[in-house]
Design a protein around this motif. Sequence first.
Motif, PDB file in Angstrom:
ATOM      1  N   VAL A   1       0.891  -1.505  -5.978  1.00  0.00           N
ATOM      2  CA  VAL A   1       2.185  -1.786  -5.682  1.00  0.00           C
ATOM      3  C   VAL A   1       2.744  -0.338  -4.766  1.00  0.00           C
ATOM      4  O   VAL A   1       2.231   0.806  -4.639  1.00  0.00           O
ATOM      5  N   GLU A   2       3.404  -0.053  -2.990  1.00  0.00           N
ATOM      6  CA  GLU A   2       3.652   0.745  -2.284  1.00  0.00           C
ATOM      7  C   GLU A   2       4.807   0.976  -2.353  1.00  0.00           C
ATOM      8  O   GLU A   2       5.742   0.133  -2.656  1.00  0.00           O
ATOM      9  N   LEU A   3       5.127   2.042  -2.869  1.00  0.00           N
ATOM     10  CA  LEU A   3       6.842   2.893  -2.960  1.00  0.00           C
ATOM     11  C   LEU A   3       7.287   3.723  -1.124  1.00  0.00           C
ATOM     12  O   LEU A   3       6.891   4.147  -1.200  1.00  0.00           O
ATOM     13  N   LYS A   4       7.942   2.902  -0.703  1.00  0.00           N
ATOM     14  CA  LYS A   4       8.580   3.445   0.511  1.00  0.00           C
ATOM     15  C   LYS A   4       9.644   4.049  -0.055  1.00  0.00           C
ATOM     16  O   LYS A   4      10.745   3.822  -0.423  1.00  0.00           O
TER      17      LYS A   4
END
Length: 77
Positions: free
Chosen positions: A4-7
């Motif tokens: 999961v990539e959080l921006k």
Amino acid sequence: MSHVELKIISFIEPLKPFLTILAEVIVLVTAILLYEKIHSRKNTEEENLPNGDQKNELPQGEAKELEGNTSTRQRKV
């Protein structure tokens, strides 16, 4: 397992709630301090002005006790 990539859009976005609460606290504390300062000025001005409305009357019991006494009476403040 997945990745999961959080921006974050900007660095300010997560700080907005904190900064809002901080600004409200500063405004409220400033308002309270100004009110106290103005209120204390009024009290000191009223104490310093001679007031003809104040009466230096003794309560009835003390007046009777002091009729025969010629010494100076000290008031409790």
